[in-house]
Write an enzyme that holds these catalytic residues in place. Sequence first.
Site: not given
Lengths: 128, 164
Positions: B33-35
Site C-alpha cells: 500500500d506504500h505505495f
Amino acid sequence: MSRDEIIEKVKETLVDALGVDDDEVTEAATLVDDLGAESIDFLDIVFRLEKNFSIKIPRGELFPENLTADASLVADGQVTKDGIAALRQKMPHADVDAFAEDPRVENIQGMFTVTMIVNFIENKLNAG
Amino acid sequence: MRWFWIDRFTEFESGKYAKAVKNVSLAEEHLHDHFPGFAIMPGSLMIEGMAQTGGILLGELNQFKHIVILAKVPKVTFHSWAVPGDSIIYTATLTNVGEEGGSTEITAHVGDRLVAEAEIMFVHLDQKDPQFGAIDQKNFVFSMNLLGILDVGQAGDGSEPAGE
C-alpha cells in the site's frame, strides 16, 4: 569565553532544540510562552548545552523541578516569602526580583528566559 | 505484525554505538500500500528502526534497568529511499547520557548510500514513577520481547556481533 560568545552559542542551541528562527531567540524571550518549549525540550536543551559548552549540568540545576511541590512555600496560588527565598537560593541565575513583584505560581515559568540560561552558563564557566 | 523494525544487531559497543540491519521484504503487507506499484519502506518505520537501535543501545548501558521511551525527534532528514531487497543499516551513536535519558545520532544506509539521518532523544521511565500508568505502552522503545534481538539476532554461525 565572553558573554557575547555565550549568548550566541545559547541562541544556536535553542534554535536547534526548539526549531525556532534566529530572530525569535531574543535575550528576554521566555522558553515556554515565546519559544514554545515543552517539558521534554528542557532535557534536550540541557543535553545540547552540555555538549556545546563541554560542561556537566546536574539534574535540576538549570531547570529546577517541582518548585512548588512544597505546600508551605505556596499560599493562595502565590509563592510565599519563604518560597521566594527558596527560589533565590535554587535559581541564582534567574531574575527572581522581577518574579517577586507578581509571585503567582503560573508566573514561575516566566523566569525561564534566554538570559537565565546565559547567566547559568556564565556562572558555570567562571566557576570551572 | 510484530513490532520489530530491526532484524539483527551486527555491531554493538556498549555505551558508544550500535549497528543493526533491517532487511526490507515484499512479504511486508504495508509495502503493497506504500505505495501501490512503488513499494518503498515508510519513513515513519525507518524512524522506528532507528529508535529501536538507539533505544536498545541506551537501555543496555543501564542493564535495561529503566524503560526507555522515545521522547523527541529533534531532527530527521530523508535523503533517498529503501526498496524491497535492500538491507538498511542503522548506525546509532550515543551523544549524551544522563540519569533522565539520553540522546543519539542515527544514520540509515543502504550500501554506501545515505538514506536517512536523525537525532533521537529518549527518556528513562521507571515502573514506580507516578506517571507510569499514564503512558501508552506503544511508546516504549522495547519490551523484553524485542530484547530477544540481542540473543537470537546473531549470525547463523552463532558468533557474537562485532565490537562487543
